[in-house]
Design a protein around this motif. Structure first.
Motif, mmCIF file in Angstrom:
data_model
loop_
_atom_site.group_PDB
_atom_site.id
_atom_site.type_symbol
_atom_site.label_atom_id
_atom_site.label_comp_id
_atom_site.label_asym_id
_atom_site.label_seq_id
_atom_site.Cartn_x
_atom_site.Cartn_y
_atom_site.Cartn_z
ATOM 1 N N SER A 48 0.802 -1.211 0.000
ATOM 2 C CA SER A 48 0.000 0.000 0.000
ATOM 3 C C SER A 48 0.842 1.272 0.000
ATOM 4 O O SER A 48 2.017 1.271 0.374
ATOM 5 N N GLU A 49 0.195 2.368 -0.415
ATOM 6 C CA GLU A 49 0.808 3.687 -0.387
ATOM 7 C C GLU A 49 -0.268 4.711 -0.039
ATOM 8 O O GLU A 49 -1.463 4.443 -0.178
ATOM 9 N N LYS A 50 0.156 5.896 0.423
ATOM 10 C CA LYS A 50 -0.796 6.924 0.819
ATOM 11 C C LYS A 50 -0.831 8.052 -0.212
ATOM 12 O O LYS A 50 0.211 8.462 -0.715
ATOM 13 N N VAL A 51 -2.053 8.518 -0.511
ATOM 14 C CA VAL A 51 -2.223 9.660 -1.411
ATOM 15 C C VAL A 51 -3.171 10.654 -0.753
ATOM 16 O O VAL A 51 -4.114 10.265 -0.062
ATOM 17 N N THR A 52 -2.896 11.927 -0.950
ATOM 18 C CA THR A 52 -3.717 12.981 -0.353
ATOM 19 C C THR A 52 -4.527 13.685 -1.436
ATOM 20 O O THR A 52 -3.998 14.055 -2.485
ATOM 21 N N ILE A 53 -5.819 13.858 -1.159
ATOM 22 C CA ILE A 53 -6.725 14.489 -2.120
ATOM 23 C C ILE A 53 -7.475 15.606 -1.409
ATOM 24 O O ILE A 53 -7.954 15.436 -0.279
ATOM 25 N N THR A 54 -7.580 16.737 -2.067
ATOM 26 C CA THR A 54 -8.339 17.860 -1.526
ATOM 27 C C THR A 54 -9.789 17.758 -1.957
ATOM 28 O O THR A 54 -10.089 17.699 -3.156
ATOM 29 N N THR A 55 -10.684 17.713 -1.012
ATOM 30 C CA THR A 55 -12.110 17.554 -1.316
ATOM 31 C C THR A 55 -12.692 18.829 -1.923
ATOM 32 O O THR A 55 -12.119 19.917 -1.807
ATOM 33 N N LYS A 56 -13.847 18.659 -2.551
ATOM 34 C CA LYS A 56 -14.593 19.827 -3.048
ATOM 35 C C LYS A 56 -16.053 19.666 -2.671
ATOM 36 O O LYS A 56 -16.495 18.586 -2.242
ATOM 37 N N LYS A 57 -16.834 20.729 -2.860
ATOM 38 C CA LYS A 57 -18.261 20.687 -2.530
ATOM 39 C C LYS A 57 -19.022 19.910 -3.599
ATOM 40 O O LYS A 57 -18.776 20.070 -4.796
ATOM 41 N N SER A 58 -19.951 19.070 -3.161
ATOM 42 C CA SER A 58 -20.753 18.293 -4.106
ATOM 43 C C SER A 58 -21.650 19.211 -4.916
ATOM 44 O O SER A 58 -21.992 20.320 -4.487
ATOM 45 N N ASP A 59 -22.056 18.753 -6.092
ATOM 46 C CA ASP A 59 -22.916 19.552 -6.961
ATOM 47 C C ASP A 59 -24.325 19.701 -6.411
ATOM 48 O O ASP A 59 -25.040 20.632 -6.777
ATOM 49 N N ASP A 60 -24.741 18.766 -5.556
ATOM 50 C CA ASP A 60 -26.121 18.779 -5.061
ATOM 51 C C ASP A 60 -26.224 19.173 -3.593
ATOM 52 O O ASP A 60 -27.194 18.846 -2.914
ATOM 53 N N GLY A 61 -25.203 19.815 -3.061
ATOM 54 C CA GLY A 61 -25.265 20.214 -1.653
ATOM 55 C C GLY A 61 -23.929 20.705 -1.149
ATOM 56 O O GLY A 61 -23.068 21.141 -1.934
ATOM 57 N N ASP A 62 -23.742 20.614 0.171
ATOM 58 C CA ASP A 62 -22.512 21.109 0.796
ATOM 59 C C ASP A 62 -21.611 19.979 1.269
ATOM 60 O O ASP A 62 -20.698 20.193 2.070
ATOM 61 N N ARG A 63 -21.880 18.764 0.794
ATOM 62 C CA ARG A 63 -21.040 17.632 1.190
ATOM 63 C C ARG A 63 -19.648 17.730 0.569
ATOM 64 O O ARG A 63 -19.490 18.242 -0.546
#
Length: 362
Positions: A212-227
């Motif tokens: 295994s390896e670790k990767v970091t991803i920056t989230t964004k707001k969903s198109d149908d709400g604030d998730r």
């Protein structure tokens, strides 16, 4: 010109005009008719439909036929004459076009979707069959797809195994969304993954995916709400202790799952599950062996009987519709699970058919 002759001529011309109009006027309908049936215990195009390697198999006999429905294409324009003929014919039905191709789907989109469902049904059939035989199958969560222009594009890839999110072990696909949505949009989330290439190599070797390896991803707001979202679809993959290949082309959809699973069970167990009898059937199947409903049941019954089937394994939720018009000489057998179907086949094989679970039109 005599009045009688003039009347006949006018009538003939009117009939011709109506026929021409019937051919030229298009209607928003599509046609379903019985498709080919395939014996999962036999061959298709010179190749065994089911091929097992790395495990002892046993001779089989009889038929365990999967059934199909033939439909007109999404781009086919049906005319009035064809629609009326289809309504009158016993071995076909005419339905609104949107029933088969909802939301304006093209034929290419529908074909792709059916191919994906067919592939998934094969995977679930293998899992269900082996678990029915108490053969261990390992499951793990993977990236099924990555949305275009999403935060994960170029970082995560289809087939990557998701071991953990933010250090919390992932045990099921639903865990991924739950852990990601604990973040606010714009925050980083850390995935622990096994890259797809390494996962495939482990699968071929019959081992659990690691490295295994670790990767970091920056989230964004969903198109149908604030998730918070990262733009992936999580799914499930498996590691099998031996190879089971299903070789069948030009078939789509999930409805062959039950019959594939039964064929695998028959090949992996001593004796003939069918007792040499001709049995057909249909039904989706999930990893736990639960049988689900399908479409076009009436056409599948006709196709099965035309092919020579005497018994038809019918999903419980299709029973009422199927029992409303049973082809002569065909016995419907109600099934809820793979285990149900297996027990019924054992009874049919032994000639003990009086106690089979049956379908009712009510």
């Amino acid at each position: 010109m005599p009045r009688r002759t003039a009347t006949m001529l006018a009538s003939t011309l009117l009939l011709i005009a109506l026929l021409c109009a019937g051919v030229l006027i298009k209607v928003p309908y599509a046609e379903m008719s019985p498709g080919p049936t395939v014996n999962t215990l036999g061959e298709a195009r010179g190749e065994p439909v089911l091929h097992v390697a790395g495990r002892k198999t046993y001779p089989t006999s009889g038929h365990l036929n999967m059934t199909t429905v033939r439909v007109t294409g999404a781009d086919y324009d049906m005319n009035i004459v064809e629609a009326v003929y289809g309504w009158l014919a016993h071995d076909s039905i005419v339905v609104p076009h949107d029933t088969l191709y909802p939301d304006g789907k093209t034929e290419e989109q529908s074909t792709q979707e059916n191919a994906e469902e067919f592939s998934q049904s094969q995977e679930s059939a293998k899992v269900a069959a082996l678990r029915e035989l108490e053969i261990p199958v390992s499951s793990y969560t993977i990236v099924s797809s990555v949305l275009k222009n999403s935060p994960s594009e170029g970082t995560l890839h289809a087939g990557d195994v998701i071991k953990a999110v933010d250090g919390t072990a992932v045990k099921a696909p639903a865990d991924v969304a739950k852990l990601v949505t604990e973040h606010k949009p714009g925050e980083d989330v850390v995935f622990t993954i096994v890259p797809a290439k390494a996962a495939k190599a482990a699968e071929k070797a019959g081992k659990e995916p690691d490295a295994s390896e670790k990767v970091t991803i920056t989230t964004k707001k969903s198109d149908d709400g604030d998730r918070a979202v990262v733009g992936i679809q999580a799914g499930t993959d498996h590691t099998f202790p031996f190879t089971v290949d299903i070789n069948l082309a030009d078939v789509g959809g999930p409805s062959a799952g039950l019959m594939f699973a039964l064929g695998i069970v028959d090949k992996l167990t001593p004796g003939s599950l069918t007792g040499g009898k001709f049995i057909a059937g249909t039904g989706t199947i999930d990893d736990a062996g639960t049988v689900g409903p399908i479409g076009g049941i009436g056409m599948k019954l006709v196709g099965a009987r035309n092919a020579g089937a005497r018994y038809f394994l019918t999903p419980e939720q299709n029973c009422a519709s199927a029992a409303a018009d049973i082809p002569a000489g065909l016995t419907l057998v109600k099934v809820k699970t793979l285990a149900d179907a297996r027990r019924s086949l054992e009874k049919i094989s032994a000639g003990e058919t009086t106690g089979l679970p049956s379908c009712s039109a009510s």
